[in-house]
Design an enzyme around this catalytic site. Structure first.
Site, mmCIF file in Angstrom:
data_model
loop_
_atom_site.group_PDB
_atom_site.id
_atom_site.type_symbol
_atom_site.label_atom_id
_atom_site.label_comp_id
_atom_site.label_asym_id
_atom_site.label_seq_id
_atom_site.Cartn_x
_atom_site.Cartn_y
_atom_site.Cartn_z
ATOM 1 N N SER B 155 0.844 -1.195 0.000
ATOM 2 C CA SER B 155 0.000 0.000 0.000
ATOM 3 C C SER B 155 0.882 1.249 0.000
ATOM 4 C CB SER B 155 -0.924 -0.060 1.232
ATOM 5 O OG SER B 155 -1.897 0.931 1.177
ATOM 6 N N ASP B 320 -8.977 -6.114 -4.767
ATOM 7 C CA ASP B 320 -8.557 -4.833 -4.204
ATOM 8 C C ASP B 320 -9.043 -3.715 -5.125
ATOM 9 O OD1 ASP B 320 -7.285 -2.597 -3.219
ATOM 10 O OD2 ASP B 320 -5.282 -3.480 -3.173
ATOM 11 N N HIS B 353 -8.210 -4.869 -0.381
ATOM 12 C CA HIS B 353 -6.895 -4.275 -0.135
ATOM 13 C C HIS B 353 -6.194 -4.924 1.061
ATOM 14 C CE1 HIS B 353 -3.824 -1.241 -0.474
ATOM 15 N NE2 HIS B 353 -4.042 -0.793 0.741
#
Lengths: 192, 380
Positions: B155, B320, B353
């Site tokens: 991320s 995601d 995610h």
């Protein structure tokens, strides 16, 4: 993979930058790297095979070949390989055109459905089950079947020049009547 | 002491003070500052086996191990880092640093501004991914690590990993960027802006200087976290975990907590607002918004990534939608066009995610195989 590594490797110029579509566990790319000094990249949709390739130090992209090769620029590879993958692709014509667009040389192999043993088998009224096509008609993963002669026509239809073509039987090159005597067909193509 | 629930065992954070100011992308300077970090494993004699782990929005330097054997104190990537784990601390020396501007011990808005003797609060300078990378590089200098065997992050951490290969291309041999993006989309920025407005409009925010008032903008911070949490999960994951299940078995015909998902989000929001700093949330979401290495080259990501020399691993997750596989593919394509070595895995995982924090066999299998190769290269 049923096509012998050595037969394909002999067709790849040393030091080439190679894209292997449907590279499986990466053994061909590892072989080309170790024996011919090639740099390479594989494309493989199966995650477990991708892991096996990474273990060999082979770089692989997990992509779906049906979605094309738009990620790759024209002529961005010296050689693009499609070893035993063409029958697994629905958009066969597009895959062939894309192979020739991305690579200066395309090398493709597939089971030749016109081998004499298959012709004989068809005479009995049954579809063949052979070492190269070890499936029943109802469970084969192959979406397409093709013959040596059929591919020659498709290559011409796509405006590709066949720079080398031969059959394989028992891992040995067959140049006489390859469409009849080769259980596998191998083609090297370039844009005309 | 009780047995640690982590394969790595108990770990101890360390602290390093920097008296030389850190020049920031904004043009401002962070005068003197402290960084808190953890290390796992042993640096080898050649100092060649160091791996930097970069943390994401709400995480910290505590990537692996536990504190005092407490199972609730496990590091945020403990399933990936440790002896015998994909990032094996028997072979690698792992470093994870709390970024400046965060709120887990490194200098941030809660720290005292030496020029005023008061908490930085609203005056803490806006920091960027690039600033963090530079701060991390200084800490590695002090540890005597000239070149990293690898940098890895997920991320926002993936953005730092990517930035490392551009700002310090000769100091990074390998880069693993997981569930990340080359920049935020308008939708991503929109979510961040809603979160920031929730914090800034909380009456307890006091323009960022709430510390002096003895309050925290808890409501705003909780709402910000609720919004974030929605984007971390896939629709399917939420449906599977909560569906339309009711908290008390019947509709309440009011605006209290009827649905389990409401209860879950409120719980997550309340928990978060109890430990995270509101100013840090503003700063870190802004760093996310600003990250865009292609900006300097008119949006041409391939041109931006031409500076990178590392070998790359990119991983995305099919569900995601915050940092979708398409965003990772953009990075892959830009690297390929520069003829950089890159492996890309698109993992079929249901969690959205958040999958980058999960122990998914194929995901961890790829990461393990990739680090195994690096370890073999180091040993050769």
């Amino acid at each position: 993979m049923t096509t012998p590594l050595a037969v394909i490797a002999d067709l790849v110029p040393p030091g080439s930058r190679v894209l292997d579509l449907g590279c499986g566990d990466g053994r061909l790319l590892a072989h080309l790297r170790d024996s011919r000094g090639c740099t390479g990249l594989g494309v493989e949709i199966n995650a477990d095979k991708l892991i096996a390739a990474v273990q060999k130090g082979v770089d692989v992209l997990q992509l779906d070949l049906e979605q094309g090769l738009s990620m790759f620029a024209d002529d961005s590879f010296d050689v693009v390989l499609q070893i035993d993958t063409l029958p697994n692709i629905r958009h066969t014509e597009n895959a062939l055109r894309e192979t020739a667009r991305v690579g200066r040389l395309g090398i493709l192999s597939f089971a030749n459905f016109a081998h004499w043993s298959i012709r004989l088998r068809l005479l009995t009224g049954r579809l063949p089950v052979t070492p190269e096509l070890p499936y029943e008609w109802y469970n084969t993963p192959n979406l397409r079947i093709a013959t040596y002669a059929d591919f020659t026509r498709l290559a011409a239809h796509c405006g590709l020049r066949v720079v080398d073509a031969f059959g394989l039987r028992g891992g040995r090159r067959i140049d006489f009547a390859p469409g009849l005597l080769g259980s596998e067909a191998v083609f090297c193509v370039q844009r005309a | 002491m009780s047995a640690s629930p982590s394969a790595l065992g108990d770990v101890t954070p360390q602290r390093m003070t920097f008296s030389q100011p850190l020049p920031l992308q904004s043009g401002a300077l962070l005068p003197s500052y402290e960084l808190v970090y953890e290390t796992y494993g042993e640096l080898n004699a050649a100092r060649s086996n160091a791996v930097l782990v970069c943390h994401a929005l709400n995480a910290s330097h505590h990537a692996a191990g536990s504190y005092g054997g407490d199972p609730k104190s496990l590091g945020w990537w403990d399933n990936l880092i440790g002896p015998g784990k994909p990032l094996d601390t028997r072979r690698f020396f792992v470093v994870c640093i709390n970024n400046p501007g965060s709120c887990f011990g490194s200098t941030g808005p809660m720290s005292v501004d030496p020029s005023t003797g008061q908490p930085w609060g609203s005056r803490f300078p806006v920091v960027t991914v690039e600033d963090w990378v530079d701060a991390q590089a200084r800490l590695l200098d002090r540890l005597g690590i000239e070149r990293l065997a690898a940098v890895i992050g997920g991320s926002l951490g993936g953005m730092q990993a990517l930035s490392w290969t551009l700002r310090h291309p000769d100091r990074v041999a390998h880069c693993a960027a997981i569930a990340t993006a080359p920049s935020l989309s308008a939708q991503n920025i929109a979510f961040n802006e809603v979160a920031r407005r929730a914090i800034i409009t909380d009456p307890d925010f006091h323009g960022g200087d709430f510390y002096a008032h003895g309050v925290v903008p808890r409501q705003g911070l909780a709402v910000a976290r609720m919004i974030g949490h929605i984007t971390y999960l896939s629709d399917d994951a939420m449906a599977a975990k909560f569906g339309r299940a009711l908290r008390n078995g019947a509709l309440g015909y009011g605006f209290g907590v009827d649905f389990e998902i409401e209860s879950y989000l409120r719980y997550q929001g309340d928990k978060f607002s109890g430990y995270f700093d509101a100013n840090s949330y503003l700063l870190i979401t802004r760093a996310l918004d600003y990250f865009d290495p292609a900006r300097a080259s008119g949006g041409d990501l391939a041109a931006a990534l031409a500076a990178a020399k590392a070998r790359f691993l990119l991983v995305s997750f099919t569900t995601d939608w915050r940092f979708s596989p398409q965003r990772s593919r953009e990075i892959v394509q830009a690297l390929i066009s520069n003829r950089r070595a890159v492996t890309y895995a698109e993992i079929d995982a249901p969690q959205g995610h958040d999958a980058f924090l999960m122990d998914h066999p194929q995901y961890h299998g790829v990461v393990r195989a990739w680090f195994d190769r690096i370890a073999q290269e180091l040993a050769a």
